[in-house]
Design a protein around this motif. Structure first.
Motif, PDB file in Angstrom:
ATOM      1  N   PHE A  27      86.383  78.449  20.356  1.00 18.15           N
ATOM      2  CA  PHE A  27      85.493  78.104  21.468  1.00 18.15           C
ATOM      3  C   PHE A  27      85.564  76.606  21.769  1.00 18.15           C
ATOM      4  CE2 PHE A  27      82.683  81.968  20.642  1.00 18.15           C
ATOM      5  CZ  PHE A  27      83.046  82.602  21.818  1.00 18.15           C
ATOM      6  N   VAL A  28      85.528  75.796  20.733  1.00 22.45           N
ATOM      7  CA  VAL A  28      85.567  74.344  20.925  1.00 22.45           C
ATOM      8  C   VAL A  28      86.930  73.909  21.473  1.00 22.45           C
ATOM      9  CG1 VAL A  28      85.407  72.112  19.755  1.00 22.45           C
ATOM     10  CG2 VAL A  28      83.786  73.927  19.193  1.00 22.45           C
ATOM     11  N   VAL A  29      88.007  74.462  20.934  1.00 19.94           N
ATOM     12  CA  VAL A  29      89.348  74.121  21.428  1.00 19.94           C
ATOM     13  C   VAL A  29      89.499  74.574  22.887  1.00 19.94           C
ATOM     14  CG1 VAL A  29      91.814  74.554  21.129  1.00 19.94           C
ATOM     15  CG2 VAL A  29      90.377  74.116  19.139  1.00 19.94           C
ATOM     16  N   ALA A  30      88.929  75.724  23.236  1.00 20.26           N
ATOM     17  CA  ALA A  30      88.966  76.184  24.631  1.00 20.26           C
ATOM     18  C   ALA A  30      88.243  75.193  25.535  1.00 20.26           C
ATOM     19  CB  ALA A  30      88.337  77.568  24.754  1.00 20.26           C
ATOM     20  N   GLY A  31      87.147  74.621  25.057  1.00 17.18           N
ATOM     21  CA  GLY A  31      86.432  73.612  25.838  1.00 17.18           C
ATOM     22  C   GLY A  31      87.250  72.351  26.039  1.00 17.18           C
ATOM     23  N   ILE A  32      87.981  71.944  25.016  1.00 15.34           N
ATOM     24  CA  ILE A  32      88.828  70.753  25.133  1.00 15.34           C
ATOM     25  C   ILE A  32      89.959  70.998  26.123  1.00 15.34           C
ATOM     26  CG2 ILE A  32      90.445  69.275  23.861  1.00 15.34           C
ATOM     27  CD1 ILE A  32      88.593  69.718  21.394  1.00 15.34           C
ATOM     28  N   MET A  58      84.574  84.754  12.050  1.00 14.50           N
ATOM     29  CA  MET A  58      83.599  84.230  13.007  1.00 14.50           C
ATOM     30  C   MET A  58      83.717  82.707  13.113  1.00 14.50           C
ATOM     31  SD  MET A  58      79.501  84.846  13.079  1.00 14.50           S
ATOM     32  CE  MET A  58      79.511  86.530  13.659  1.00 14.50           C
ATOM     33  N   ASN A  59      83.964  82.045  11.984  1.00 18.20           N
ATOM     34  CA  ASN A  59      84.154  80.592  12.008  1.00 18.20           C
ATOM     35  C   ASN A  59      85.416  80.218  12.790  1.00 18.20           C
ATOM     36  OD1 ASN A  59      81.870  80.369  10.443  1.00 18.20           O
ATOM     37  ND2 ASN A  59      82.968  80.021   8.540  1.00 18.20           N
ATOM     38  N   LEU A  60      86.462  81.040  12.680  1.00 21.45           N
ATOM     39  CA  LEU A  60      87.664  80.819  13.468  1.00 21.45           C
ATOM     40  C   LEU A  60      87.358  80.948  14.955  1.00 21.45           C
ATOM     41  CD1 LEU A  60      90.759  80.501  13.806  1.00 21.45           C
ATOM     42  CD2 LEU A  60      90.902  82.989  13.585  1.00 21.45           C
ATOM     43  N   TRP A 104      93.064  77.630  28.435  1.00 23.35           N
ATOM     44  CA  TRP A 104      91.722  77.761  27.888  1.00 23.35           C
ATOM     45  C   TRP A 104      91.213  79.187  28.065  1.00 23.35           C
ATOM     46  CZ3 TRP A 104      87.766  79.294  31.030  1.00 23.35           C
ATOM     47  CH2 TRP A 104      87.960  79.162  32.414  1.00 23.35           C
ATOM     48  N   VAL A 105      91.686  79.882  29.088  1.00 20.17           N
ATOM     49  CA  VAL A 105      91.252  81.252  29.347  1.00 20.17           C
ATOM     50  C   VAL A 105      91.665  82.165  28.196  1.00 20.17           C
ATOM     51  CG1 VAL A 105      91.436  83.184  30.946  1.00 20.17           C
ATOM     52  CG2 VAL A 105      91.423  80.856  31.829  1.00 20.17           C
ATOM     53  N   VAL A 106      92.886  81.999  27.712  1.00 23.96           N
ATOM     54  CA  VAL A 106      93.391  82.823  26.606  1.00 23.96           C
ATOM     55  C   VAL A 106      92.591  82.537  25.341  1.00 23.96           C
ATOM     56  CG1 VAL A 106      95.404  83.324  25.178  1.00 23.96           C
ATOM     57  CG2 VAL A 106      95.691  82.920  27.620  1.00 23.96           C
ATOM     58  N   LEU A 107      92.365  81.250  25.067  1.00 24.17           N
ATOM     59  CA  LEU A 107      91.593  80.879  23.873  1.00 24.17           C
ATOM     60  C   LEU A 107      90.168  81.422  23.944  1.00 24.17           C
ATOM     61  CD1 LEU A 107      92.774  77.186  23.509  1.00 24.17           C
ATOM     62  CD2 LEU A 107      93.418  79.113  22.073  1.00 24.17           C
ATOM     63  N   LEU A 108      89.563  81.327  25.116  1.00 20.31           N
ATOM     64  CA  LEU A 108      88.201  81.831  25.291  1.00 20.31           C
ATOM     65  C   LEU A 108      88.145  83.349  25.118  1.00 20.31           C
ATOM     66  CD1 LEU A 108      85.272  81.129  26.022  1.00 20.31           C
ATOM     67  CD2 LEU A 108      85.898  81.436  28.405  1.00 20.31           C
ATOM     68  N   LEU A 109      89.128  84.045  25.637  1.00 20.61           N
ATOM     69  CA  LEU A 109      89.167  85.502  25.498  1.00 20.61           C
ATOM     70  C   LEU A 109      89.316  85.912  24.035  1.00 20.61           C
ATOM     71  CD1 LEU A 109      89.273  88.294  26.849  1.00 20.61           C
ATOM     72  CD2 LEU A 109      91.742  88.007  26.992  1.00 20.61           C
ATOM     73  N   ILE A 110      90.224  85.271  23.323  1.00 23.38           N
ATOM     74  CA  ILE A 110      90.417  85.587  21.898  1.00 23.38           C
ATOM     75  C   ILE A 110      89.146  85.294  21.112  1.00 23.38           C
ATOM     76  CG2 ILE A 110      91.676  84.939  19.807  1.00 23.38           C
ATOM     77  CD1 ILE A 110      94.114  84.431  21.667  1.00 23.38           C
ATOM     78  N   ALA A 111      88.530  84.134  21.373  1.00 23.68           N
ATOM     79  CA  ALA A 111      87.298  83.769  20.665  1.00 23.68           C
ATOM     80  C   ALA A 111      86.172  84.747  20.961  1.00 23.68           C
ATOM     81  CB  ALA A 111      86.878  82.352  21.047  1.00 23.68           C
ATOM     82  N   ALA A 112      86.035  85.157  22.207  1.00 27.50           N
ATOM     83  CA  ALA A 112      84.965  86.084  22.572  1.00 27.50           C
ATOM     84  C   ALA A 112      85.165  87.452  21.918  1.00 27.50           C
ATOM     85  CB  ALA A 112      84.902  86.230  24.093  1.00 27.50           C
ATOM     86  N   ILE A 113      86.399  87.929  21.899  1.00 25.58           N
ATOM     87  CA  ILE A 113      86.675  89.221  21.253  1.00 25.58           C
ATOM     88  C   ILE A 113      86.379  89.140  19.757  1.00 25.58           C
ATOM     89  CG2 ILE A 113      88.532  90.810  20.600  1.00 25.58           C
ATOM     90  CD1 ILE A 113      89.732  90.277  23.406  1.00 25.58           C
TER      91      ILE A 113
END
Length: 143
Positions: free
Chosen positions: A76-81, A69-71, A114-123
């Motif tokens: 999420f933060v890296v996706a925002g950047i 969860m911390n990962l 950022w879309v890929v990072l956001l998808l991985i983080a959300a899953i």
């Protein structure tokens, strides 16, 4: 899991709402230069509040899930950047463009990723939230 205080819970919810508003408006091209920062602020707020919610128990499974969860919070933060970089690249002022040899390399490696990072983080976030809840209720742990 240590419960968040009332103020922390409100900040946690505000962070999640800012993330949804930011990504929704960014995708529909509404004020992208502003909405990338709204998403990033929400991601930082959400991640910070979730990192404050620590697990102090001995269950190895829950500790592993909390690290995952911390990962997701970091992603999420890296996706925002990367979202902010994409928004400013569209305006002609990319943050990371100079780090790449040419425009094609930048586009293939970083632009709109950022879309890929956001998808991985959300899953990861959905998976770990449900598994942690299941593990804590299965063992009847209410910490």
């Amino acid at each position: 899991m240590r419960q968040l205080s009332k103020i922390q819970s409100i900040l946690f919810i505000i962070g999640g709402v800012l993330m949804v508003i930011g990504v929704g408006c960014f995708v529909f091209m509404v004020q992208q230069l502003v909405m990338c920062w709204v998403f990033l602020a929400g991601a930082v707020l959400f991640a910070t509040m979730q990192l404050l919610q620590v697990y102090e128990g001995k269950e190895l499974t829950v500790r592993r899930l909390k690290r995952i969860m911390n990962l997701a919070d970091i992603l999420f933060v890296v996706a925002g950047i990367v979202m902010a970089d994409t928004a400013y690249a569209n305006a002609g002022h990319s943050f990371f463009r100079e780090l790449f040899a040419n425009q094609e390399t930048y586009i293939s490696i970083l632009y709109n990723k950022w879309v890929v990072l956001l998808l991985i983080a959300a899953i990861l976030e959905v998976y770990t939230a449900h598994r942690i809840d299941h593990e804590l209720s299965k063992k009847n742990i209410k910490e």
